[in-house]
Scaffold this active site. Structure first.
Site, PDB file in Angstrom:
ATOM      1  N   SER A 295       0.816  -1.213   0.000  1.00  0.00           N
ATOM      2  CA  SER A 295       0.000   0.000   0.000  1.00  0.00           C
ATOM      3  C   SER A 295       0.852   1.265   0.000  1.00  0.00           C
ATOM      4  CB  SER A 295      -0.956  -0.037   1.199  1.00  0.00           C
ATOM      5  OG  SER A 295      -1.932   0.955   1.113  1.00  0.00           O
ATOM      6  N   ASP A 306       9.940   5.640 -10.405  1.00  0.00           N
ATOM      7  CA  ASP A 306       9.529   6.289 -11.653  1.00  0.00           C
ATOM      8  C   ASP A 306      10.335   7.554 -11.928  1.00  0.00           C
ATOM      9  OD1 ASP A 306       7.707   4.338 -12.115  1.00  0.00           O
ATOM     10  OD2 ASP A 306       5.929   5.619 -12.036  1.00  0.00           O
ATOM     11  N   LYS A 320      -0.747  -4.271  -3.095  1.00  0.00           N
ATOM     12  CA  LYS A 320      -2.033  -3.767  -2.610  1.00  0.00           C
ATOM     13  C   LYS A 320      -2.162  -2.324  -3.060  1.00  0.00           C
ATOM     14  CE  LYS A 320      -5.256  -2.231   0.327  1.00  0.00           C
ATOM     15  NZ  LYS A 320      -5.681  -0.827   0.441  1.00  0.00           N
TER      16      LYS A 320
END
Length: 426
Positions: A295, A306, A320
Site C-alpha cells: 500500500s 519512476d 495492494k
C-alpha cells in the site's frame, strides 16, 4: 504544489492498509429498485425467522446480510461494528493491544502480510507469507478479516496459540502473549561514516514529520556534513495513511507527480505532486522493499523509482494498490469500502502487481568466517619499515560494536551499492 488536506477525525479511522480518506458524494439519481431480488430477500428473511432451529432477531439477520454484501466484494471492504471501528481508529494512532501482525486473506486463508517491528509477532519470528491455519485451535479457513482481527487482538498479557505453516512446510504451533502495541513508525541511525538508515515500520499521521526530523538528525550525527548515501527501509511495512506516504516521498523529490488515484466517484480522483523543497538534499538513495511492503510503502517506492530518484533493492512488493474510504454510519458503525486504485507517476497500477525492485536481492542469513589471514609482515619482530615513511599496518583487531548491516544481508548490499555509487561520483 503538494496536495494537502486537513486531517479530520475520520482520517484517524484509516486502517494500516487503507488509502486516502474521501467524503461521500451526494447520492446519484436513484436507479429502479430490483423488486424481484428484494422480494426474494424478504422471503429468505421470513423463512429464516420462522424455520431456523433457534429464534433469531431482525437486527442480527440484517447485520449479517450487510456483512455478506461487503465480504464478497474484495478482501479489503468490510462492515465495521463499533468495536472494529474503534480498533481501526487505534491503528493509525500507533497504539493498540494485540500481537503486532498485519494480515490479509488469500484463497480463504489468513495470510501474514508483515509483522510490525518490536512486537510479540516480530520477536517470535513470524514472517511475511506465513499462513495462520488456526487461532487457539480454531481453524481460520473462511473467516472474515474482521473475525480474524478480533481473535488476534485482546487484553495485553493474555495468551494465544497460533498454528502456522511456512512455504509449504509442516504446520507448527507458536504460543504468543499479547502486549500493548506501541508502534514507533520511524527510526534512524548512521550505518557507517556518512551513510544513514531510515526505517519506516508503518505510515502513521505524523510519519512525514518524523522522517524530516530523522534527516536533520542524521546530518547532525554526521558532523553537520551532507550524507554520502541513505538507505530507506520499507521492508515489512504494511502501509498506512496516504498523506504520510505523500509527505515522505516529497522529502526526496523537488518536482513532479507522486501518485494519483482513479475511481467511479469524482472526488476519488486525486493527484499529489511534490513541492520544490528537497529535504534530503539529493542524497544518493537506496530503497529496500520485500513481499511485506504494501500500500503506502508501494506508493513511496513506485514514485521514487519512476522519477529515478532511488535504486530499489530487495524482492517484489505485496501489490495492494486499492483505496478504501471510511464511510461512518449511525450507531458508531462504518463501512470500509474500496473506491479507487493507486497509480504511480508513470501510470503503473500497483494492484495485484506490486513494485519490482531494480536489483533483486533475496533475504539471506549472514555468517562470518574466521579471519584466516593470520600474522602479517608488520606483526613480525624486526620487520623492515615501509620505505615511504608510512606507518605499519599490523593485523587489525575488530573492536567495533555490532551494526545492523552485520547480520542483514539486504541492508549490507544496499550500503555497498551506495558506497560504490559514491566512488563513481567522485
Amino acid at each position: 504544489m503538494l496536495h494537502r488536506f486537513r486531517l479530520t477525525p475520520f482520517a484517524l479511522a484509516l486502517s494500516l492498509l487503507t488509502g486516502p480518506l474521501q467524503a461521500a458524494e451526494p447520492a446519484p439519481a436513484k436507479a429502479e429498485l430490483p423488486l424481484d431480488e428484494l422480494r426474494t430477500f424478504a422471503e429468505v428473511l421470513d423463512r429464516i425467522k420462522s424455520a431456523y432451529i433457534e429464534p433469531i432477531d431482525d437486527k442480527t439477520l440484517l447485520e449479517n446480510a450487510i456483512k455478506g454484501m461487503l465480504s464478497n466484494l474484495d478482501p479489503h471492504s468490510a462492515y465495521l461494528e463499533p468495536q472494529a471501528f474503534a480498533e481501526l481508529q487505534e491503528s493509525t494512532s500507533g497504539e493498540f493491544g494485540g500481537l503486532g501482525i498485519e494480515v490479509g486473506m488469500e484463497d480463504g486463508f489468513l495470510k501474514v502480510i508483515s509483522p510490525i517491528d518490536d512486537t510479540p509477532a516480530s520477536k517470535a519470528g513470524i514472517q511475511p507469507g506465513d499462513l495462520i491455519l488456526k487461532i487457539d485451535n480454531q481453524p481460520t479457513k473462511g473467516w472474515s478479516m474482521m473475525e480474524a482481527v478480533e481473535k488476534l487482538r485482546g487484553k495485553p498479557g493474555s495468551k494465544v496459540l497460533l498454528t502456522l505453516v511456512r512455504e509449504g512446510g509442516q504446520p507448527f504451533d507458536l504460543p504468543l502473549q499479547r502486549a500493548v502495541i506501541k508502534v514507533r513508525s520511524v527510526k534512524s541511525q548512521l550505518l557507517d561514516d556518512g551513510y544513514g538508515l531510515i526505517r519506516i515500520s508503518q505510515f502513521q499521521i505524523n510519519t512525514g514529520d518524523e522522517v524530516a526530523k530523522a534527516l536533520s538528525k542524521l546530518k547532525r550525527d554526521n558532523g553537520k556534513q551532507p550524507l554520502k548515501g541513505l538507505v530507506l527501509d520499507l521492508r515489512n511495512n504494511p502501509g498506512g495513511v496516504l498523506q504520510a506516504a505523500v509527505e515522505v516521498t516529497d522529502h526526496f523529490l523537488s518536482k513532479g507527480l507522486i501518485v494519483y488515484t482513479e475511481g467511479r466517484l469524482a472526488n476519488s480522483e486525486l493527484r499529489f505532486s511534490a513541492d520544490p523543497e528537497d529535504a534530503s538534499e539529493g542524497v544518493p538513495l537506496v530503497v529496500l522493499i520485500n513481499g511485506g511492503s504494501a500500500s503506502a510503502s508501494e506508493i513511496v517506492a513506485g514514485a521514487l523509482q519512476d522519477h529515478r530518484r532511488a535504486v530499489l533493492m530487495g524482492t517484489d512488493s505485496f501489490g495492494k494498490g486499492s483505496v478504501q474510504t471510511i464511510l461512518p454510519l449511525n450507531n458508531e458503525r462504518a463501512l470500509k469500502l474500496t473506491t479507487a486504485l493507486y497509480f504511480t507517476p508513470k501510470g503503473r497500477s500497483i494492484q495485484a502487481q506490486g513494485i519490482v525492485p531494480d536489483i533483486e536481492v533475496a533475504r539471506a542469513r549472514v555468517t562470518r568466517e574466521q579471519d584466516n589471514e593470520g600474522i602479517k609482515e608488520a606483526d613480525l619482530a624486526g620487520h623492515l619499515g615501509n620505505g615511504n615513511g608510512q606507518p605499519d599496518k599490523p593485523r587489525r583487531q575488530d573492536t567495533r560494536s555490532p551494526r545492523p548491516q552485520d547480520d542483514d544481508y539486504q541492508l549490507s548490499q544496499a550500503l555497498n551499492l551506495l558506497k560504490g555509487l559514491n566512488i563513481t561520483r567522485q
